[in-house]
Motif scaffolding. Structure first.
Motif, PDB file in Angstrom:
ATOM      1  N   PRO A  59       0.845  -1.203   0.000  1.00 39.95           N
ATOM      2  CA  PRO A  59       0.000   0.000   0.000  1.00 39.95           C
ATOM      3  C   PRO A  59       0.879   1.252   0.000  1.00 39.95           C
ATOM      4  O   PRO A  59       2.088   1.175   0.238  1.00 39.95           O
ATOM      5  CB  PRO A  59      -0.758  -0.125   1.321  1.00 39.95           C
ATOM      6  CG  PRO A  59       0.166  -0.888   2.216  1.00 39.95           C
ATOM      7  CD  PRO A  59       0.943  -1.822   1.327  1.00 39.95           C
ATOM      8  N   ASP A  60       0.269   2.406  -0.238  1.00 44.53           N
ATOM      9  CA  ASP A  60       1.010   3.670  -0.184  1.00 44.53           C
ATOM     10  C   ASP A  60       1.359   4.039   1.260  1.00 44.53           C
ATOM     11  O   ASP A  60       2.396   4.642   1.531  1.00 44.53           O
ATOM     12  CB  ASP A  60       0.178   4.814  -0.779  1.00 44.53           C
ATOM     13  CG  ASP A  60      -0.167   4.578  -2.242  1.00 44.53           C
ATOM     14  OD1 ASP A  60       0.591   3.861  -2.911  1.00 44.53           O
ATOM     15  OD2 ASP A  60      -1.209   5.097  -2.690  1.00 44.53           O
ATOM     16  N   GLN A  61       0.434   3.720   2.171  1.00 45.25           N
ATOM     17  CA  GLN A  61       0.572   4.201   3.547  1.00 45.25           C
ATOM     18  C   GLN A  61      -0.105   3.240   4.519  1.00 45.25           C
ATOM     19  O   GLN A  61      -1.184   2.723   4.234  1.00 45.25           O
ATOM     20  CB  GLN A  61      -0.092   5.583   3.673  1.00 45.25           C
ATOM     21  CG  GLN A  61      -0.081   6.176   5.064  1.00 45.25           C
ATOM     22  CD  GLN A  61       1.323   6.541   5.520  1.00 45.25           C
ATOM     23  OE1 GLN A  61       2.051   7.239   4.818  1.00 45.25           O
ATOM     24  NE2 GLN A  61       1.713   6.063   6.688  1.00 45.25           N
ATOM     25  N   VAL A  62       0.558   3.000   5.667  1.00 49.39           N
ATOM     26  CA  VAL A  62      -0.052   2.219   6.753  1.00 49.39           C
ATOM     27  C   VAL A  62      -0.148   3.110   7.988  1.00 49.39           C
ATOM     28  O   VAL A  62       0.831   3.771   8.367  1.00 49.39           O
ATOM     29  CB  VAL A  62       0.781   0.963   7.093  1.00 49.39           C
ATOM     30  CG1 VAL A  62       0.140   0.188   8.243  1.00 49.39           C
ATOM     31  CG2 VAL A  62       0.938   0.057   5.881  1.00 49.39           C
ATOM     32  N   TYR A  63      -1.328   3.146   8.609  1.00 49.98           N
ATOM     33  CA  TYR A  63      -1.516   3.814   9.900  1.00 49.98           C
ATOM     34  C   TYR A  63      -1.694   2.731  10.961  1.00 49.98           C
ATOM     35  O   TYR A  63      -2.562   1.866  10.832  1.00 49.98           O
ATOM     36  CB  TYR A  63      -2.738   4.734   9.868  1.00 49.98           C
ATOM     37  CG  TYR A  63      -2.588   5.913   8.931  1.00 49.98           C
ATOM     38  CD1 TYR A  63      -1.666   6.922   9.191  1.00 49.98           C
ATOM     39  CD2 TYR A  63      -3.370   6.012   7.784  1.00 49.98           C
ATOM     40  CE1 TYR A  63      -1.523   8.007   8.333  1.00 49.98           C
ATOM     41  CE2 TYR A  63      -3.235   7.091   6.919  1.00 49.98           C
ATOM     42  CZ  TYR A  63      -2.301   8.084   7.202  1.00 49.98           C
ATOM     43  OH  TYR A  63      -2.152   9.156   6.340  1.00 49.98           O
ATOM     44  N   VAL A  64      -0.849   2.796  11.980  1.00 52.87           N
ATOM     45  CA  VAL A  64      -0.892   1.786  13.049  1.00 52.87           C
ATOM     46  C   VAL A  64      -1.775   2.323  14.168  1.00 52.87           C
ATOM     47  O   VAL A  64      -1.467   3.359  14.773  1.00 52.87           O
ATOM     48  CB  VAL A  64       0.529   1.462  13.559  1.00 52.87           C
ATOM     49  CG1 VAL A  64       0.474   0.384  14.634  1.00 52.87           C
ATOM     50  CG2 VAL A  64       1.408   1.003  12.399  1.00 52.87           C
ATOM     51  N   VAL A  65      -2.883   1.634  14.433  1.00 49.87           N
ATOM     52  CA  VAL A  65      -3.899   2.125  15.357  1.00 49.87           C
ATOM     53  C   VAL A  65      -4.213   1.058  16.414  1.00 49.87           C
ATOM     54  O   VAL A  65      -3.623  -0.021  16.416  1.00 49.87           O
ATOM     55  CB  VAL A  65      -5.192   2.512  14.591  1.00 49.87           C
ATOM     56  CG1 VAL A  65      -4.921   3.662  13.640  1.00 49.87           C
ATOM     57  CG2 VAL A  65      -5.776   1.313  13.835  1.00 49.87           C
ATOM     58  N   HIS A  66      -5.137   1.397  17.316  1.00 50.26           N
ATOM     59  CA  HIS A  66      -5.686   0.451  18.292  1.00 50.26           C
ATOM     60  C   HIS A  66      -4.573  -0.290  19.042  1.00 50.26           C
ATOM     61  O   HIS A  66      -4.523  -1.514  19.091  1.00 50.26           O
ATOM     62  CB  HIS A  66      -6.619  -0.545  17.589  1.00 50.26           C
ATOM     63  CG  HIS A  66      -7.518  -1.296  18.533  1.00 50.26           C
ATOM     64  ND1 HIS A  66      -7.108  -2.419  19.217  1.00 50.26           N
ATOM     65  CD2 HIS A  66      -8.783  -1.082  18.900  1.00 50.26           C
ATOM     66  CE1 HIS A  66      -8.096  -2.857  19.968  1.00 50.26           C
ATOM     67  NE2 HIS A  66      -9.138  -2.062  19.795  1.00 50.26           N
ATOM     68  N   GLY A  67      -3.655   0.504  19.630  1.00 54.49           N
ATOM     69  CA  GLY A  67      -2.590  -0.073  20.440  1.00 54.49           C
ATOM     70  C   GLY A  67      -2.044   0.986  21.375  1.00 54.49           C
ATOM     71  O   GLY A  67      -2.116   2.175  21.068  1.00 54.49           O
ATOM     72  N   GLU A  68      -1.509   0.547  22.513  1.00 53.82           N
ATOM     73  CA  GLU A  68      -0.812   1.494  23.388  1.00 53.82           C
ATOM     74  C   GLU A  68       0.426   2.005  22.643  1.00 53.82           C
ATOM     75  O   GLU A  68       0.870   1.405  21.661  1.00 53.82           O
ATOM     76  CB  GLU A  68      -0.415   0.818  24.706  1.00 53.82           C
ATOM     77  CG  GLU A  68      -1.578   0.245  25.504  1.00 53.82           C
ATOM     78  CD  GLU A  68      -2.614   1.282  25.897  1.00 53.82           C
ATOM     79  OE1 GLU A  68      -2.229   2.427  26.228  1.00 53.82           O
ATOM     80  OE2 GLU A  68      -3.820   0.966  25.870  1.00 53.82           O
TER      81      GLU A  68
END
Length: 454
Positions: A415-424
């Motif tokens: 992908p062009d971009q990954v956003y890392v979410v739902h984590g401390e």
């Protein structure tokens, strides 16, 4: 104007998932979760969203856990009138979870007022059971794999994510951009649920990172649970097991059933499921046979191999029973519900045991117990913890760091971009670093309230 995402929750924390996707004059909310855990996080539930609920055109839910769906009654109460798209399993679970959430908030407010331990006079619920019931008709179901249009010109589809009944990853297509929301991903080797489907192609990915900095032990749930329950049974104690009513409760029931079949636990060891919500959820497994690994016989065994407790009188009566016995009760991080009364009653006795069965968010009572604290605050008083506290490492329903990366690798191309979410913060940044280093992809951890392009 391009497509943007505003991170209204699930950024820098594992709770409150809310991702606002905007293009031109339209806005869609993916997930609508409650913040849980630390008080400063819970207080965010009382802060108005940066967009008026009436300006949101539609909501798409990845699954029914309250950190993904529990804000919905408030959204509707504050003026949202659009459709909420969900899988049939998610709709069925929301019918159980959301009214219960409202009921617990009413009970907690009433208890605080009766015992005068709230700083607010009077303490009020965030929303009521009736608010939740009023919101449920907004939910419209869509089957896995079927393309739908939540907003004219926008396309979306659900693919199975494992984790719990109805859980999905969401692929959203808007203005030529493909945005993939992983939702909470289950484990490929889960005792209960089928594995997640491979990831479809997307330009932007939002990946959960609950276990972004660790891997699950090779030991399975049966091998970890058996010795703990053998110890407590031998000394005639009571095992109090805080469980999520959806998923974890059923996995534990199935594991105990298998251990009894193998002769590793006495057939006579009494097991009680003290959560009306968990009882109702257990029956739902018969309605969704394609989503889990259980045979018809195993599914029936879930409801027959434990005593199902529904009324508060039945729940209170457990306190007069002697061990050995096992009490499974919600909530899973001991943030509310009947398990608090069992913890208050049994935590002080060294013969007893508290079994924590998965991720315990910092700031929750479960997190306090997992840290080794010798007291835990319940209903305004400090309760001594003399019971043995066991933290199971194998009961998580979330994919671990290696499994998350394996799922990302199933994408046909980067992908062009990954956003890392739902984590401390720690797990999210560790996973971000591995995505950059091992996959060579662009990845970052967005901050709460920030807006980014897709």
């Amino acid at each position: 104007m391009g497509v943007s995402i505003t991170f209204l929750g699930g950024a820098g924390t594992v709770t409150g998932s809310k991702y606002l996707v905007k293009h031109q004059d339209h806005s869609l909310l993916v997930d609508c979760g409650l913040f849980q855990g630390y008080k400063q996080l819970r207080q965010r539930n009382w802060t108005p969203l940066s967009i008026a609920p009436g300006q949101i055109d539609a909501v798409v839910l990845t699954h029914a856990h309250l950190d993904h769906s529990g804000y919905l009654p408030l959204l509707a109460k504050e003026g949202f009138t659009g459709k909420v798209y969900a899988t049939p399993g998610t709709r069925d679970l929301c019918r159980i979870l959301l009214p219960d959430s409202g009921h617990i908030q009413e009970e907690d407010a009433e208890f605080a007022n009766r015992h005068n331990f709230s700083k607010h006079a009077p303490a009020l619920p965030l929303y009521t059971r009736q608010d939740a019931l009023d919101a449920l008709p907004l939910i419209k179901t869509v089957a896995f794999g079927k393309t739908f249009s939540p907003i004219p010109g926008w396309k979306a589809s659900f693919s199975p994510a494992g984790h719990i009944l109805g859980a999905a990853s969401v692929l959203l297509e808007v203005a030529g951009r493909r945005i993939l929301f992983s939702g909470d991903l289950g484990r490929p080797d889960d005792l209960l649920m089928s594995p997640p489907q491979n990831a479809p192609q997307a330009d932007t990915v939002l990946i959960e990172s609950t276990y972004g900095d660790r891997t699950h032990p090779h030991e399975d749930m049966l091998a970890e649970l058996a010795p703990a329950l053998q110890r407590v049974a031998k000394r005639g104690g009571v095992a109090v097991v805080p469980v999520f009513a959806v998923g974890r409760a059923q996995a534990l029931l199935h594991a105990i059933h298998l251990l009894k079949l193998k002769g590793e636990l006495p057939e006579s060891l009494p097991v009680f499921l003290d959560s009306p919500m968990a009882v109702h959820t257990t029956h739902l497994f018969e309605s969704h046979p394609g989503e889990h690994r259980l045979s018809q016989h195993d599914t029936r065994a879930l409801t027959h191999n434990a005593t199902m407790i529904n009324s508060t009188d039945e729940s209170r009566a457990l306190a007069s029973r002697h061990g050995p016995m096992v009490i499974l009760s919600a909530s899973g991080m001991a943030t509310g519900g009947r398990v608090l009364h069992h913890l208050a009653h049994y935590a002080g006795n060294h013969r007893n045991m508290i079994i924590l069965t998965g991720y315990q968010a910092p700031g929750t009572r479960g997190g306090t117990l997992a840290s080794g604290a010798r007291t835990v605050r319940i209903h305004g008083r400090d309760v001594e913890v003399n019971a043995e506290v066991v933290q199971m490492q194998s009961a998580s329903a979330h994919a671990d760091a290696n499994q998350l990366l394996t799922w990302l690798r199933t994408m046909p191309k980067a992908p062009d971009q990954v956003y890392v979410v739902h984590g401390e913060a720690g797990p999210a940044d560790t996973l971000r670093s591995r995505i950059v280093r091992e996959l060579g992809w662009r990845a970052q951890v967005p901050e709460q309230g920030s807006t980014w392009p897709t």
